[in-house]
Design a protein around this motif. Structure first.
Motif, PDB file in Angstrom:
ATOM      1  N   GLN A  37       5.098  -1.167   5.344  1.00  0.00           N
ATOM      2  CA  GLN A  37       3.865  -1.744   5.888  1.00  0.00           C
ATOM      3  C   GLN A  37       3.123  -0.734   6.759  1.00  0.00           C
ATOM      4  O   GLN A  37       1.899  -0.625   6.710  1.00  0.00           O
ATOM      5  N   PRO A  43      -3.721  -0.120   6.350  1.00  0.00           N
ATOM      6  CA  PRO A  43      -5.062  -0.535   5.910  1.00  0.00           C
ATOM      7  C   PRO A  43      -5.975   0.616   5.508  1.00  0.00           C
ATOM      8  O   PRO A  43      -6.817   0.450   4.623  1.00  0.00           O
ATOM      9  N   ASP A  44      -5.815   1.801   6.124  1.00  0.00           N
ATOM     10  CA  ASP A  44      -6.723   2.906   5.796  1.00  0.00           C
ATOM     11  C   ASP A  44      -6.426   3.533   4.435  1.00  0.00           C
ATOM     12  O   ASP A  44      -7.190   4.387   3.964  1.00  0.00           O
ATOM     13  N   ILE A  46      -6.079   1.652   1.641  1.00  0.00           N
ATOM     14  CA  ILE A  46      -6.331   0.593   0.666  1.00  0.00           C
ATOM     15  C   ILE A  46      -6.991   1.128  -0.611  1.00  0.00           C
ATOM     16  O   ILE A  46      -6.792   0.603  -1.704  1.00  0.00           O
ATOM     17  N   ALA A  63       0.851  -7.107   5.583  1.00  0.00           N
ATOM     18  CA  ALA A  63      -0.044  -6.043   5.110  1.00  0.00           C
ATOM     19  C   ALA A  63      -1.283  -6.634   4.445  1.00  0.00           C
ATOM     20  O   ALA A  63      -2.393  -6.123   4.611  1.00  0.00           O
ATOM     21  N   GLN A  66      -3.554  -7.783   7.197  1.00  0.00           N
ATOM     22  CA  GLN A  66      -4.198  -6.662   7.882  1.00  0.00           C
ATOM     23  C   GLN A  66      -5.320  -6.048   7.044  1.00  0.00           C
ATOM     24  O   GLN A  66      -6.310  -5.553   7.572  1.00  0.00           O
ATOM     25  N   SER A  67      -5.148  -6.080   5.736  1.00  0.00           N
ATOM     26  CA  SER A  67      -6.134  -5.443   4.858  1.00  0.00           C
ATOM     27  C   SER A  67      -7.393  -6.283   4.699  1.00  0.00           C
ATOM     28  O   SER A  67      -8.427  -5.769   4.266  1.00  0.00           O
ATOM     29  N   SER A  69      -7.924  -8.284   2.469  1.00  0.00           N
ATOM     30  CA  SER A  69      -8.216  -8.324   1.037  1.00  0.00           C
ATOM     31  C   SER A  69      -7.106  -9.083   0.346  1.00  0.00           C
ATOM     32  O   SER A  69      -5.953  -8.657   0.368  1.00  0.00           O
ATOM     33  N   TRP A  72      -5.671  -6.973  -2.925  1.00  0.00           N
ATOM     34  CA  TRP A  72      -5.258  -5.571  -2.844  1.00  0.00           C
ATOM     35  C   TRP A  72      -3.852  -5.399  -3.412  1.00  0.00           C
ATOM     36  O   TRP A  72      -3.592  -4.541  -4.242  1.00  0.00           O
TER      37      TRP A  72
END
Length: 407
Positions: A37, A43-44, A46, A63, A66-67, A69, A72
């Motif tokens: 994770q 997240p950066d 993605i 995760a 956090q994203s 999305s 994803w």
């Protein structure tokens, strides 16, 4: 998978992606850890990492949150006993990362906690990179990997991720007690993860000569082995050996595994194969579920439209245990969720995820009782399962079952 995911390799790969030293990656795995994770699922990344788990964990769900999305992480449906084949025949990995124990004097590393699909993929991937970690226990069975099978080695010592089981609740113990009453001396067990399975194990202290053939090796099994209750003496297959395909727990569990000749790890393609499971007479399988419909279909992997976990090895053992002579398969679940506001027994599964088809399900257990669905008609099943529901929902379930023509 899980404790065998290598933190240093994952961190270095994440940094290489950020520095554009390597291109976008498809990442396949089961049961992501906090290290995954924090590295490859950050997240950066993605736009640079497409995660494709075959089973989701708490860290995977975190995760996703956090994203921001929902699509994803691309979930791959799979049964655990097919994971090795799926990852080698259908996906053809270019590189495989895994944590191993230090090399012995014969040139062998050990996969330690995780034979699962690692024992299969490590010999098929085009490139193998191992992270040698002195905290990884050395285990027996089909867990050995020779240095000649490895392309690159990284050394990094770090305690393995731990999963500390929560203490069972009173409801967990009520459910577990009904299963314990149906376990006999000499039975061979597969026990899943969660409050009820842990409560079942802790309630077996008066039993004798139990065996173990389980995908998971968990902390609650250790005291039973130390007390001689889990000894494998009356197993009809792999007598005296405690069979597992992956282990997850605390540091004490990992130390107990280390150089323990009675505990042997084999690939999930073998451990979870129903044709192998059935070779043990008196095989008992205990697993959990998220919900069940009134015909007996089990959902253990999805909440609404959101993947929650995965099929894992549940269906493998549901089928394998029932196929064994005098075998029994239990699906345990609390009758409600969300502090009692939602019934886990529903007229129909709306998620679209069927972990165990109704044809395969045998015993279903809630805090309100236990029923064997084998041989029951749809109306009989509906009536029996309504009696396992929380009393507050029974009248509504009866109305809906009537409107569907089931009762």
């Amino acid at each position: 998978m899980s404790a065998a995911q290598p933190p240093a390799l994952m961190a270095a790969t994440a940094d290489a992606l950020r520095d554009r030293l390597i291109g976008p990656l498809n990442v396949y795995y089961l049961h992501g850890t906090e290290h995954l994770q924090q590295t490859l699922l950050a997240p950066d990344l993605i736009d640079l990492v497409t995660p494709r788990p075959l089973f989701l964990s708490h860290s995977d769900r975190a995760a996703i949150a956090q994203s921001h999305s929902t699509n994803w992480i691309e979930f791959v449906p799979a049964m655990l006993h097919q994971a090795g084949r799926l990852l080698t025949e259908h996906i053809d990995p270019e590189c495989f990362f895994v944590t191993v124990s230090p090399m012995d004097r014969h040139g062998y590393f050990s996969l330690g906690t995780n034979a699962d699909y690692g024992a299969s993929v490590i010999r098929k991937a085009r490139k193998v990179i191992v992270e040698v970690n002195r905290y990884m226990p050395r285990t027996f069975g089909e867990c050995s990997v020779h240095i000649s099978e490895i392309d690159h080695i990284v050394e990094h010592d770090q305690p393995l991720v731990e999963a500390i089981p929560k203490a069972p609740t009173e409801v967990d113990r009520k459910i577990a007690q009904q299963i314990i009453e149906r376990i006999d001396d000499g039975d061979t067990l597969q026990i899943g993860v969660g409050g009820v399975p842990n409560a079942v194990l802790s309630g077996l202290k008066q039993h004798k000569d139990l065996g173990l053939h389980s995908e998971l090796f968990s902390p609650a099994m250790v005291p039973l082995i130390q007390a001689g209750i889990l000894n494998g003496r009356r197993k009809t297959w792999m007598q005296h050996k405690h069979i597992f395909t992956f282990a997850l727990g605390d540091r004490a569990l990992y130390e107990f595994l280390d150089d323990n000749p009675a505990i042997v790890g084999y690939p999930a393609s073998w451990v979870n194969n129903p044709d192998i499971i059935r070779l043990n007479d008196n095989m008992v399988s205990v697993n959990s579920a998220l919900e069940i419909d009134l015909t007996g279909q089990i959902n253990s992997e999805q909440i609404g439209d959101r993947p929650f976990s995965g099929t894992g090895g549940q269906l493998d053992f549901v089928r394998g245990a029932y196929a064994a002579r005098n075998g029994r398969s239990f699906i345990a679940l609390r009758s409600t969720a969300q502090s009692g506001s939602v019934s886990r027994i529903v007229p129909r599964l709306l998620s679209g995820a069927v972990t165990d088809p109704r044809n395969d399900v045998q015993f279903v257990v809630t805090e309100y009782g236990c029923v064997n669905l084998k041989g029951l008609s749809i109306p009989q099943r509906a009536k029996a399962l309504i009696q396992l529901a929380c009393p507050e929902f029974r009248e509504q379930l009866e109305r809906e079952a009537t409107s569907l023509g089931w009762i």
